[in-house]
Design a protein around this motif. Structure first.
Motif, PDB file in Angstrom:
ATOM      1  N   UNK A   1       0.532  -0.647  -0.214  1.00 18.35           N
ATOM      2  CA  UNK A   1       0.042   0.213  -0.106  1.00 18.35           C
ATOM      3  C   UNK A   1       0.619   1.211   0.264  1.00 18.35           C
ATOM      4  N   UNK A   2       1.677   1.796   1.188  1.00 15.81           N
ATOM      5  CA  UNK A   2       2.697   2.303   1.229  1.00 15.81           C
ATOM      6  C   UNK A   2       3.275   2.938  -0.372  1.00 15.81           C
TER       7      UNK A   2
ATOM      8  N   UNK B   1       1.824   6.045  -7.794  1.00  8.79           N
ATOM      9  CA  UNK B   1       0.812   6.921  -8.240  1.00  8.79           C
ATOM     10  C   UNK B   1       0.764   8.726  -7.354  1.00  8.79           C
ATOM     11  N   UNK B   2       1.273   9.136  -6.318  1.00  8.71           N
ATOM     12  CA  UNK B   2       1.030   9.940  -6.061  1.00  8.71           C
ATOM     13  C   UNK B   2       2.226  10.540  -6.914  1.00  8.71           C
TER      14      UNK B   2
ATOM     15  N   UNK C   1       8.254   8.381  -9.388  1.00  8.69           N
ATOM     16  CA  UNK C   1       9.311   7.424  -7.584  1.00  8.69           C
ATOM     17  C   UNK C   1       9.644   5.963  -8.211  1.00  8.69           C
ATOM     18  N   UNK C   2       9.358   5.215  -8.114  1.00  7.25           N
ATOM     19  CA  UNK C   2       9.852   4.011  -8.238  1.00  7.25           C
ATOM     20  C   UNK C   2       8.892   2.872  -9.192  1.00  7.25           C
TER      21      UNK C   2
ATOM     22  N   UNK D   1      -5.614   8.064  -2.369  1.00  9.42           N
ATOM     23  CA  UNK D   1      -4.976   8.756  -3.288  1.00  9.42           C
ATOM     24  C   UNK D   1      -5.661   9.932  -4.619  1.00  9.42           C
ATOM     25  N   UNK D   2      -5.432  10.835  -3.652  1.00  7.47           N
ATOM     26  CA  UNK D   2      -5.692  11.544  -4.824  1.00  7.47           C
ATOM     27  C   UNK D   2      -5.844  11.769  -6.086  1.00  7.47           C
TER      28      UNK D   2
END
Length: 340
Positions: A86-87, A93-94, A99-100, A308-309
């Protein structure tokens, strides 16, 4: 040509001289949890450093929760890490998928709903009107708890429901259980087993029973995309060490428990009681392949939970570049080639 394809084409067996050397460090994040046993074993048995040899050195960094570790990754403070799905999803997604990348799985199972033994909580619906602890907002157990509460018609209080969800660090959950200030907790191992053994807890739900075929990924190995692009050969070596640790844990469960317990004592100052460790061990499995369906389900659950904005809960979550399977496949071929 997509980002994933470019990454795959970039991989080779040997590092470019300008990008590697003894001065290169792989800053590796992980938790002092049984669900992070491949990392604990990889450090304790020097699997990571042996694999890297003279080309680089591993710099272990310990965290207590996934969101904190992912903040460090975004800040460029770690290069790779063991973390809950989850993190990892939230961070991916953010960052608009930048990022990864998920390199491998590490652990399947190993999370449970535990209630205080003196309550009448026997199932998820019994959490109606209760105080439920999770290790950290946005963490894997938090998202799982909210998803399975919703599937039973329950909602957290902040959304007009009846279940009070409280973010509490794992050691503090145990202390609050003993003081009867919490009714239940959704936690990873070894904390679920500790709540039962030391906090007068009752196992209500083994989360494996809620997933198809009893499989759900609890821990993945991720890398910062930039580090992956710049140091594919070092990532290959890191994955070789990861595969050896996972294989060793599967073949040596008793010795594996002893090594993990010694690492837990080194990192936290306290080892687990042997019966507690054995119970925790029985609820999980160490698997190098990530279970993609469970991770995709976790992404949908995180969107519904509002973590998840910008992602509509009704839309399909785009994970097109999150998984990069080729590095693990290359590392596995290399491990098989080097096997005696």
């Amino acid at each position: 040509m997509g980002t994933t394809t470019l990454l795959i084409l970039a991989f080779g067996w040997w590092p470019a001289p300008a990008r590697t050397g003894a001065g290169v460090a792989i800053r590796l994040g992980y938790f002092p949890n049984v669900t992070h046993a491949p990392a604990l074993v990889g450090v304790a048995r020097s699997e990571f450093q042996t694999a890297l040899g003279a080309q680089a050195h591993v710099n272990p960094k310990v965290f207590n929760a996934g969101p904190d570790e992912m903040e460090a990754l975004l800040a460029g403070e770690i290069d790779a890490g063991y973390v809950g799905p989850s993190p990892a999803l939230n961070t991916y997604l953010k960052s608009n998928g930048k990022a990864l990348r998920i390199l491998a799985g590490a652990c399947s199972g190993g999370a449970s709903l535990v209630a205080r033994g003196d309550t009448d909580i026997r199932s998820i619906p019994d959490l109606n009107g209760r105080r439920l602890a999770i290790p950290q907002l946005g963490g894997t157990q938090d998202v799982a708890a909210r998803h399975f509460l919703s599937s039973h018609g329950l909602q957290p209080r902040e959304k007009g429901g009846t279940v009070e969800i409280l973010p509490v660090k794992n050691p503090d959950i145990l202390a609050l259980f003993k003081r009867k200030q919490l009714d239940a907790a959704w936690v990873p191992e070894p904390w679920a087993s500790r709540l039962v053994a030391e906090g007068n807890g009752r196992l209500v739900v083994d989360e494996r029973d809620l997933w198809p075929n009893g499989r759900f990924t609890t821990t993945v190995l991720v890398a910062r995309t930039k580090f992956l692009e710049e140091h594919p050969a070092l990532i290959n070596l890191l994955l070789q060490a990861h595969l050896r640790s996972v294989e060793w844990l599967g073949k040596n469960p008793e010795e594996g428990q002893a090594v993990v317990n010694a690492e837990l004592k080194r990192l936290t100052g306290k080892e687990l009681a042997v019966p507690v460790l054995k119970q925790a061990w029985s609820r999980l499995a160490f698997v190098a392949e990530p279970d993609r369906p469970s991770i995709e389900a976790m992404a949908r659950a995180a969107a519904v939970a509002g973590y998840l904005p910008g992602v509509d809960p009704g839309e399909r979550v785009d994970l097109a570049t999150l998984f990069v399977p080729e590095p693990l496949a290359q590392a596995r071929r290399r491990v098989l080639t080097l096997a005696p």
